[in-house]
Scaffold this active site. Structure first.
Site, mmCIF file in Angstrom:
data_model
loop_
_atom_site.group_PDB
_atom_site.id
_atom_site.type_symbol
_atom_site.label_atom_id
_atom_site.label_comp_id
_atom_site.label_asym_id
_atom_site.label_seq_id
_atom_site.Cartn_x
_atom_site.Cartn_y
_atom_site.Cartn_z
ATOM 1 N N ASN A 168 -26.010 -16.523 -0.787
ATOM 2 C CA ASN A 168 -25.694 -15.229 -1.403
ATOM 3 C C ASN A 168 -24.203 -15.196 -1.697
ATOM 4 O O ASN A 168 -23.382 -14.901 -0.828
ATOM 5 C CB ASN A 168 -26.086 -14.079 -0.472
ATOM 6 C CG ASN A 168 -27.583 -13.983 -0.322
ATOM 7 O OD1 ASN A 168 -28.277 -13.510 -1.225
ATOM 8 N ND2 ASN A 168 -28.089 -14.473 0.801
ATOM 9 N N GLU A 169 -23.887 -15.536 -2.939
ATOM 10 C CA GLU A 169 -22.500 -15.675 -3.360
ATOM 11 C C GLU A 169 -21.907 -14.309 -3.731
ATOM 12 O O GLU A 169 -22.649 -13.325 -3.868
ATOM 13 C CB GLU A 169 -22.443 -16.603 -4.586
ATOM 14 C CG GLU A 169 -22.969 -18.009 -4.331
ATOM 15 C CD GLU A 169 -22.021 -18.878 -3.503
ATOM 16 O OE1 GLU A 169 -21.121 -18.336 -2.827
ATOM 17 O OE2 GLU A 169 -22.191 -20.112 -3.528
#
Ligand code: GLP
Length: 277
Positions: A168-169
């Protein structure tokens, strides 16, 4: 396809309490890893004594390797059985073959699964070989399967230098579920050591979402080394924001950061409570 990828732009700032957060600075990575492994072992045994399954959320990267080593030791030397354990891994590159050197399937087999008595059908790792069109349905099923097993009892996490948890950037919002994502450039740069060249590093990955992670009953995040100090400080002491997805962990009721000296060096003394060894 673009609808399944995170937009890089939206920033969300909210102030929420972090009452469920604890931050432990341990003397080194080995001590921190043993502490988490002991907690996992105790949970597995407690569930076994109640004739219940134990659902673990597992992570890859260099950080959790010592935890897996200790779990293997506990299996061999202390008779810890994994017969009642169900696992869900956080993420996988996309596309990737499971036997590729960088595949998380291969990593998990080599670091843990090949050395313990887990039932193979109880292992779940996002599949990097499915057709692109099948990915959204596959991801929905992954979240649903986690829910039908009763949810994750304990989620092990590392943290990327972008502030990612799983993959989850920056840009991943609080409500994200398992999905296909674009990898951040910094994450791809960090992966060059595994792939041998930037052009070999995949552009995409399948990851459990921020919300999928936050559904877990307990979350244990390990971070070691000075290269993690800055992002650890911003995740814990900064605002809750999609710019740093790890900051959403502060909204969870039972999350613990286990740090070595170097990873904790940017934290203010007030963040660090007692430091049991
Ligand atoms: C990868 C994984 C993450 C992990 C991160 C940090 O990006 N998908 O789950 O936390 O690496 O890696 P390392 O532990 O090697 O620093």
């Amino acid at each position: 396809m673009s609808s399944t990828l995170d937009s890089p732009t939206p920033l969300k700032h909210t102030i929420e309490s972090s009452q469920g957060l604890s931050v432990l600075k341990l003397s080194d990575a080995a001590v921190a890893s043993k502490r988490v492994a002991r907690e996992i072992g105790a949970l597995i045994r407690q569930r076994a004594s109640e004739n219940r399954n134990c659902v673990l959320g597992l992570a890859t990267g260099s950080t959790p390797i010592r935890v897996y080593r200790e779990l293997v030791r506990m299996h061999r030397e202390e008779g810890l059985s994994f017969h009642n354990v169900i696992t869900f891994n956080l993420d996988e590159y996309f596309p990737i073959q499971p036997n590729a050197a960088q595949s998380y399937v291969r990593f998990m087999n080599e670091q843990l699964f090949d050395h313990i008595d887990i039932v193979r059908t109880n292992i779940h790792i996002p599949n990097g070989t499915i057709e692109l069109e099948a990915v959204p349905g596959y991801c929905r099923d992954y979240d649903e399967l986690i829910a039908t097993t009763g949810g994750i009892d304990l989620q092990l996490l590392g943290i990327g230098r972008t502030g990612h948890i799983g993959f989850n950037e920056p840009g991943a919002t609080r409500d994200t579920r398992t999905r296909l994502v674009k990898l951040d450039t910094l994450t791809r740069v960090d992966a060059v050591k595994d792939f041998g060249g930037m052009d070999q590093v995949p552009l995409l990955a399948i990851t459990m979402g921020v919300d999928s992670i936050l559904q877990s009953s307990r979350i244990r995040l390990l971070a070691f080394g000075e290269h993690k100090a800055d992002i650890v400080q911003r995740s814990i002491e900064g605002p809750i924001t999609s710019t740093i997805p790890a900051s959403y962990l502060k909204t969870h009721r039972d999350v613990q950061y286990l740090l070595d000296d170097a990873a904790a060096e940017c934290l203010s003394p007030s963040t660090l409570g007692e430091t049991p060894q």
